[in-house]
Design an enzyme around this catalytic site. Structure first.
Site, PDB file in Angstrom:
ATOM      1  N   ASN A 213       0.842  -1.199   0.000  1.00  0.00           N
ATOM      2  CA  ASN A 213       0.000   0.000   0.000  1.00  0.00           C
ATOM      3  C   ASN A 213       0.874   1.245   0.000  1.00  0.00           C
ATOM      4  OD1 ASN A 213       0.394   0.963   2.867  1.00  0.00           O
ATOM      5  ND2 ASN A 213      -0.366  -1.106   3.254  1.00  0.00           N
ATOM      6  N   LYS A 292       8.619 -17.494  -9.434  1.00  0.00           N
ATOM      7  CA  LYS A 292       7.916 -16.373 -10.063  1.00  0.00           C
ATOM      8  C   LYS A 292       6.722 -16.885 -10.870  1.00  0.00           C
ATOM      9  CE  LYS A 292       8.798 -12.554 -13.133  1.00  0.00           C
ATOM     10  NZ  LYS A 292       9.642 -12.065 -14.200  1.00  0.00           N
ATOM     11  N   ASP A 309      -4.949  -8.813  13.609  1.00  0.00           N
ATOM     12  CA  ASP A 309      -5.005  -7.392  13.960  1.00  0.00           C
ATOM     13  C   ASP A 309      -4.036  -7.187  15.129  1.00  0.00           C
ATOM     14  OD1 ASP A 309      -5.636  -4.883  15.063  1.00  0.00           O
ATOM     15  OD2 ASP A 309      -7.640  -4.965  14.169  1.00  0.00           O
ATOM     16  N   LYS A 344     -11.649  -2.289  19.045  1.00  0.00           N
ATOM     17  CA  LYS A 344     -10.284  -2.773  19.248  1.00  0.00           C
ATOM     18  C   LYS A 344      -9.879  -2.747  20.721  1.00  0.00           C
ATOM     19  CE  LYS A 344      -8.563  -1.526  14.656  1.00  0.00           C
ATOM     20  NZ  LYS A 344      -7.646  -2.459  13.972  1.00  0.00           N
TER      21      LYS A 344
END
Ligand code: C5P
Length: 408
Positions: A213, A292, A309, A344
């Site tokens: 990301n 690959k 998490d 959380k």
């Protein structure tokens, strides 16, 4: 605590005025830099008669500032910005003339202007002939400056460059360094251990490809540095980013979410604070190909499994640290963030709006900080300053929680 922790990344503006003792300012600059401080030297014109700019430039790694209106420097960091940058202005040596001008509030050169424009604490170390020091004019100036909150360090007594005996010698650089250390103190998180996660994770698909990301790690690194400056011992568990770890931070580089989890669980043992800034991938490829992947097929299915998490897991530990999470949301910021904080089981959440050039890969950000029964909006500002503000709220809440747990 050593000066290294107290002065690490502290921004010190070292003013040098004209006097024989100016050469000792070079030694002080060296000691400050060695203690981890960032030092910007500003010389008056008279100082230039006693010591060269290049000496300071070589020691501090920054060009010396001298002129009030220098187009090159004003374009990079203008004098008002420089005044804001400083966390301490230290004038070594401070001549009788400079003390008089400081008292009068003159702003006819860069150093005196910065002293007027800055809100940072100001310390001066006078050095002059003993008659000049004893003169009622100097005495009155020094008294007025002290009354205004200026710290006057020294002078010492002894033999003077001019052959006189008496008060007017500059304090030794090591003594001045000790005073700077005292001034910064232990910090609000002195003696506390903090673990910070930062950056993205990379979830491998095969030996050369990964799912990733756009997290730059800037916020996490800024938080780590801000914690360090408040005196905390900091372990930074970081995904791959192009930033250098702040000096003094213990860096644990990782790639995947699973590796981050393992490193965090080891690091949080005995920690007082956990700040999860990392953009951990929610999912990872179910299988990682040994070789690959070839482009033989028209379509390719990749099965994903959920990552643990990390923040939730740390928050569920029996003897858990104060836990702070981040929430990047595209809508209904406050509601979503508070729901996430509760889900959380964490103490505090810092939420920011993402999308449309906000949040990732940018230097500025705004945060909405939420905790049980409280909230604070931190307006858009550079991530470094934002991190300082956030750390200050964290320190406050940690103190408040400690008071509730131990009401003595
Ligand atoms: O659930 P969400 O990803 O929006 O939560 C963001 C917060 O949780 C961040 O503080 C992030 O660092 C942390 N987090 C984590 N482990 C994950 C996912 C998120 O520690 N697997």
């Amino acid at each position: 605590m050593s000066n290294h922790f107290r002065l690490c990344a502290r921004r010190i503006l070292l003013g040098v005025t004209g006097g024989i003792a100016a050469y000792k300012a070079a030694e002080l600059a060296r000691l400050l830099v060695r203690a981890g401080a960032e030092v910007q030297v500003v010389m008056t014109e008279a100082a230039g008669a006693f010591i060269g700019e290049l000496t300071f430039q070589a020691i501090t790694g920054r060009p010396v500032r001298q002129a009030l209106f220098d187009p090159t420097h004003e374009a990079a960091m203008g004098h008002i910005e420089l005044a804001r940058w400083a966390e301490l202005i230290l004038v070594v040596p401070a001549s009788a003339d400079f003390l008089a001008r400081l008292h009068a509030g003159l702003a006819d050169d860069l150093l005196s202007t910065l002293c007027l424009a800055s809100e940072a604490p100001l310390a001066v170390a006078p050095a002059m002939n003993q008659n000049m020091w004893r003169h009622p004019a100097t005495t009155a100036n020094v008294e007025a400056l002290c009354a205004r909150g200026v710290r006057v360090w020294g002078p010492a007594e002894g033999e003077q460059a001019c052959g006189d005996q008496g008060p007017g010698r500059l304090l030794e650089p090591a003594e001045l360094l000790a005073r700077v250390g005292e001034l910064f103190g232990r910090g609000r998180l002195g003696g506390r251990k903090a673990v910070v996660t930062a950056g993205p994770t990379r979830e491998p698909l095969d030996p050369v490809r990964f799912l990733g990301n756009r997290s730059s790690g800037k916020m996490g690194y800024a938080v780590a540095e801000a914690l360090l400056r408040e005196g905390a011992e900091v372990i930074l568990v970081s995904g791959p980013v192009s930033l250098a770890a702040p000096p003094g931070v213990r860096l644990v580089p990782v790639e995947t979410a699973l590796a981050m989890r393992e490193a965090v669980l080891e690091a949080v043992a005995g920690a007082d604070l956990f700040v999860a800034c990392a953009a951990v991938a929610d999912y990872r490829p179910r299988e990682v190909a040994d070789h690959k992947i070839k482009k033989t097929e028209e379509t390719l299915q990749v099965g994903l499994v959920k990552n643990p998490d990390i923040l939730r897991e740390v928050a569920a530990l029996p003897d858990r640290p104060f836990c702070v999470g981040f929430a990047a949301e595209t809508e209904a910021l406050a509601g979503q963030a508070e729901a996430k904080r509760q889900a959380k089981g964490i103490d505090m959440i810092a939420a920011n709006q993402v999308g449309e050039g906000e949040g990732f890969e940018v230097d500025d950000n705004a945060l909405l900080v939420l905790w049980e029964g409280g909230r604070l909006e931190l307006p858009r500002q550079p991530k470094t300053r934002l991190a300082e503000r956030l750390v200050s709220v964290i320190a406050e809440r940690m103190d408040a929680q400690a008071t509730i747990e131990d009401p003595r």
